[in-house]
Design a protein around this motif. Structure first.
Motif, PDB file in Angstrom:
ATOM      1  N   VAL A   1       0.827  -1.219   0.000  1.00 58.35           N
ATOM      2  CA  VAL A   1       0.000   0.000   0.000  1.00 58.35           C
ATOM      3  C   VAL A   1       0.859   1.266   0.000  1.00 58.35           C
ATOM      4  O   VAL A   1       1.775   1.415   0.818  1.00 58.35           O
ATOM      5  CB  VAL A   1      -0.927   0.026   1.245  1.00 58.35           C
ATOM      6  N   CYS A   2       0.556   2.170  -0.936  1.00 58.72           N
ATOM      7  CA  CYS A   2       1.160   3.510  -0.909  1.00 58.72           C
ATOM      8  C   CYS A   2       0.033   4.533  -1.048  1.00 58.72           C
ATOM      9  O   CYS A   2      -1.137   4.203  -0.841  1.00 58.72           O
ATOM     10  CB  CYS A   2       2.223   3.670  -1.997  1.00 58.72           C
ATOM     11  N   LEU A   3       0.364   5.749  -1.401  1.00 53.51           N
ATOM     12  CA  LEU A   3      -0.658   6.797  -1.481  1.00 53.51           C
ATOM     13  C   LEU A   3      -1.487   6.676  -2.763  1.00 53.51           C
ATOM     14  O   LEU A   3      -2.713   6.603  -2.727  1.00 53.51           O
ATOM     15  CB  LEU A   3       0.032   8.169  -1.404  1.00 53.51           C
ATOM     16  N   GLY A   4      -0.811   6.650  -3.904  1.00 51.81           N
ATOM     17  CA  GLY A   4      -1.531   6.694  -5.178  1.00 51.81           C
ATOM     18  C   GLY A   4      -1.742   5.342  -5.846  1.00 51.81           C
ATOM     19  O   GLY A   4      -2.531   5.229  -6.769  1.00 51.81           O
ATOM     20  N   ASN A   5      -1.006   4.329  -5.402  1.00 48.73           N
ATOM     21  CA  ASN A   5      -0.994   3.005  -6.055  1.00 48.73           C
ATOM     22  C   ASN A   5      -0.639   3.120  -7.546  1.00 48.73           C
ATOM     23  O   ASN A   5      -1.175   2.386  -8.385  1.00 48.73           O
ATOM     24  CB  ASN A   5      -2.342   2.279  -5.856  1.00 48.73           C
ATOM     25  N   ILE A   6       0.252   4.068  -7.854  1.00 52.83           N
ATOM     26  CA  ILE A   6       0.755   4.141  -9.236  1.00 52.83           C
ATOM     27  C   ILE A   6       2.288   4.159  -9.296  1.00 52.83           C
ATOM     28  O   ILE A   6       2.854   4.001 -10.379  1.00 52.83           O
ATOM     29  CB  ILE A   6       0.195   5.358 -10.023  1.00 52.83           C
ATOM     30  N   CYS A   7       2.968   4.357  -8.174  1.00 51.46           N
ATOM     31  CA  CYS A   7       4.448   4.355  -8.202  1.00 51.46           C
ATOM     32  C   CYS A   7       5.026   3.230  -7.349  1.00 51.46           C
ATOM     33  O   CYS A   7       5.466   2.208  -7.854  1.00 51.46           O
ATOM     34  CB  CYS A   7       5.003   5.700  -7.729  1.00 51.46           C
ATOM     35  N   ARG A   8       5.029   3.415  -6.030  1.00 53.08           N
ATOM     36  CA  ARG A   8       5.752   2.479  -5.166  1.00 53.08           C
ATOM     37  C   ARG A   8       5.078   1.123  -4.999  1.00 53.08           C
ATOM     38  O   ARG A   8       5.735   0.087  -5.143  1.00 53.08           O
ATOM     39  CB  ARG A   8       5.961   3.126  -3.780  1.00 53.08           C
ATOM     40  N   SER A   9       3.767   1.122  -4.659  1.00 54.88           N
ATOM     41  CA  SER A   9       3.162  -0.183  -4.349  1.00 54.88           C
ATOM     42  C   SER A   9       3.007  -1.095  -5.576  1.00 54.88           C
ATOM     43  O   SER A   9       3.220  -2.301  -5.444  1.00 54.88           O
ATOM     44  CB  SER A   9       1.849  -0.024  -3.565  1.00 54.88           C
TER      45      SER A   9
ATOM     46  N   GLY B   1      -7.113   6.718  -3.475  1.00 53.78           N
ATOM     47  CA  GLY B   1      -8.134   6.575  -4.515  1.00 53.78           C
ATOM     48  C   GLY B   1      -8.067   7.641  -5.603  1.00 53.78           C
ATOM     49  O   GLY B   1      -8.965   7.745  -6.434  1.00 53.78           O
ATOM     50  N   TRP B   2      -6.995   8.454  -5.618  1.00 55.67           N
ATOM     51  CA  TRP B   2      -6.881   9.532  -6.607  1.00 55.67           C
ATOM     52  C   TRP B   2      -6.673   9.028  -8.028  1.00 55.67           C
ATOM     53  O   TRP B   2      -6.924   9.732  -8.988  1.00 55.67           O
ATOM     54  CB  TRP B   2      -5.688  10.456  -6.266  1.00 55.67           C
ATOM     55  N   HIS B   3      -6.159   7.830  -8.163  1.00 62.69           N
ATOM     56  CA  HIS B   3      -5.787   7.336  -9.503  1.00 62.69           C
ATOM     57  C   HIS B   3      -6.498   6.029  -9.845  1.00 62.69           C
ATOM     58  O   HIS B   3      -5.995   5.252 -10.668  1.00 62.69           O
ATOM     59  CB  HIS B   3      -4.273   7.144  -9.585  1.00 62.69           C
ATOM     60  N   ILE B   4      -7.676   5.814  -9.231  1.00 65.22           N
ATOM     61  CA  ILE B   4      -8.387   4.545  -9.433  1.00 65.22           C
ATOM     62  C   ILE B   4      -8.517   4.230 -10.928  1.00 65.22           C
ATOM     63  O   ILE B   4      -8.916   5.085 -11.714  1.00 65.22           O
ATOM     64  CB  ILE B   4      -9.791   4.590  -8.764  1.00 65.22           C
TER      65      ILE B   4
ATOM     66  N   PRO C   1      11.051   6.564  -0.063  1.00 64.69           N
ATOM     67  CA  PRO C   1      10.821   7.949  -0.477  1.00 64.69           C
ATOM     68  C   PRO C   1       9.863   7.973  -1.670  1.00 64.69           C
ATOM     69  O   PRO C   1       9.985   7.163  -2.574  1.00 64.69           O
ATOM     70  CB  PRO C   1      12.212   8.429  -0.886  1.00 64.69           C
ATOM     71  N   ASP C   2       8.888   8.868  -1.633  1.00 62.60           N
ATOM     72  CA  ASP C   2       7.930   8.962  -2.724  1.00 62.60           C
ATOM     73  C   ASP C   2       8.607   9.602  -3.941  1.00 62.60           C
ATOM     74  O   ASP C   2       9.052  10.743  -3.875  1.00 62.60           O
ATOM     75  CB  ASP C   2       6.747   9.820  -2.259  1.00 62.60           C
ATOM     76  N   PRO C   3       8.714   8.873  -5.063  1.00 64.48           N
ATOM     77  CA  PRO C   3       9.434   9.404  -6.224  1.00 64.48           C
ATOM     78  C   PRO C   3       8.558  10.248  -7.147  1.00 64.48           C
ATOM     79  O   PRO C   3       9.030  10.803  -8.127  1.00 64.48           O
ATOM     80  CB  PRO C   3       9.873   8.120  -6.952  1.00 64.48           C
ATOM     81  N   TYR C   4       7.257  10.367  -6.789  1.00 67.00           N
ATOM     82  CA  TYR C   4       6.282  10.935  -7.724  1.00 67.00           C
ATOM     83  C   TYR C   4       6.649  12.341  -8.207  1.00 67.00           C
ATOM     84  O   TYR C   4       6.494  12.659  -9.376  1.00 67.00           O
ATOM     85  CB  TYR C   4       4.907  10.944  -7.058  1.00 67.00           C
ATOM     86  N   TYR C   5       7.155  13.177  -7.288  1.00 67.25           N
ATOM     87  CA  TYR C   5       7.425  14.568  -7.656  1.00 67.25           C
ATOM     88  C   TYR C   5       8.858  14.809  -8.114  1.00 67.25           C
ATOM     89  O   TYR C   5       9.237  15.938  -8.409  1.00 67.25           O
ATOM     90  CB  TYR C   5       7.089  15.495  -6.484  1.00 67.25           C
ATOM     91  N   GLY C   6       9.687  13.765  -8.149  1.00 63.99           N
ATOM     92  CA  GLY C   6      11.088  13.948  -8.517  1.00 63.99           C
ATOM     93  C   GLY C   6      11.397  13.474  -9.924  1.00 63.99           C
ATOM     94  O   GLY C   6      10.502  13.225 -10.724  1.00 63.99           O
TER      95      GLY C   6
HETATM   96  P1  4NP Z   1       2.702   6.503  -4.966  1.00 63.81           P
HETATM   97  O1  4NP Z   1       3.114   7.942  -5.534  1.00 63.81           O
HETATM   98  O2  4NP Z   1       1.988   6.744  -3.662  1.00 63.81           O
HETATM   99  O3  4NP Z   1       3.998   5.811  -4.783  1.00 63.81           O
HETATM  100  O4  4NP Z   1       1.827   5.855  -6.007  1.00 63.81           O
HETATM  101  C1  4NP Z   1       2.213   8.987  -5.698  1.00 63.81           C
HETATM  102  C2  4NP Z   1       1.374   8.990  -6.782  1.00 63.81           C
HETATM  103  C3  4NP Z   1       0.512  10.050  -6.973  1.00 63.81           C
HETATM  104  C4  4NP Z   1       0.488  11.096  -6.072  1.00 63.81           C
HETATM  105  C5  4NP Z   1       1.333  11.086  -4.974  1.00 63.81           C
HETATM  106  C6  4NP Z   1       2.182  10.029  -4.790  1.00 63.81           C
HETATM  107  N1  4NP Z   1      -0.361  12.181  -6.287  1.00 63.81           N
HETATM  108  O5  4NP Z   1      -0.259  13.194  -5.541  1.00 63.81           O
HETATM  109  O6  4NP Z   1      -1.217  12.135  -7.188  1.00 63.81           O
END
Ligand code: 4NP
Length: 162
Positions: free
Chosen positions: A7-15, A44-47, A124-129
């Protein structure tokens, strides 16, 4: 059967990366019939969305295909269905603890607790980097996945001996 939910925040990068890496480790050991895995997001932002293009590219570079995965949100029944609910960072851990039925709290783990000693806490969340963040997180996820798999195999052996 042992079931693991990453489980991560968006379920599109880490998890989803963790799901793909862990699946590959399980496949290599021939344990696909006894260890199952899935991933989900707290937000649930990227369902319905596939993993982030950068996560898919990094995984592909390492021989792992994430293209078929789709984002979904964690649901209350997940704590019943999965033996291990594995949070990618402290914030995911807190969010999970808030929605988890009390008797099942011990199913929640922090992924980096399975890493070798000395590895910093939290993926570390890579989403913004940039894309180097994805390479780094991929390495960390691989280390944590190996540790988690070793733990599960150990627990399964203990159960067999009982
Ligand atoms: P994740 O990364 O939790 O590893 O999937 C993120 C994906 C999207 C967002 C944040 C983190 N977002 O803010 O939309």
């Amino acid at each position: 059967m042992t079931k693991v939910l990453f489980v991560c925040l968006g379920n599109i990068c880490r998890s989803p990366t963790a799901e793909g890496v862990f699946h590959e480790l399980v496949r290599r050991r021939g344990l696909e019939n006894v260890i199952r895995m899935d991933s989900a997001g707290t937000s649930g932002w990227h369902i319905g969305a596939p993993p982030d293009t950068r996560a898919r590219a990094e995984a592909k570079r390492r021989g792992i295909d994430l293209d078929h995965l789709r984002s979904r949100k964690v649901e209350p029944g997940d704590f019943e269905r999965f033996d291990y609910v594995v949070a990618m960072d402290e914030s995911n851990l807190e969010d999970l603890r808030e929605i988890c039925p009390k008797p099942l709290l011990e199913r929640i783990h922090l992924f980096t607790d399975f890493a070798p000693k000395g590895v910093p806490t939290g993926d570390p969340d890579p989403y913004y980097g940039g894309s180097d963040g994805f390479a780094k997180v991929f390495d960390l996820i691989t280390q944590c996945s190996e540790g988690l798999l070793a733990r599960i195999i150990e627990e399964r052996h203990k159960d067999d001996a009982r």
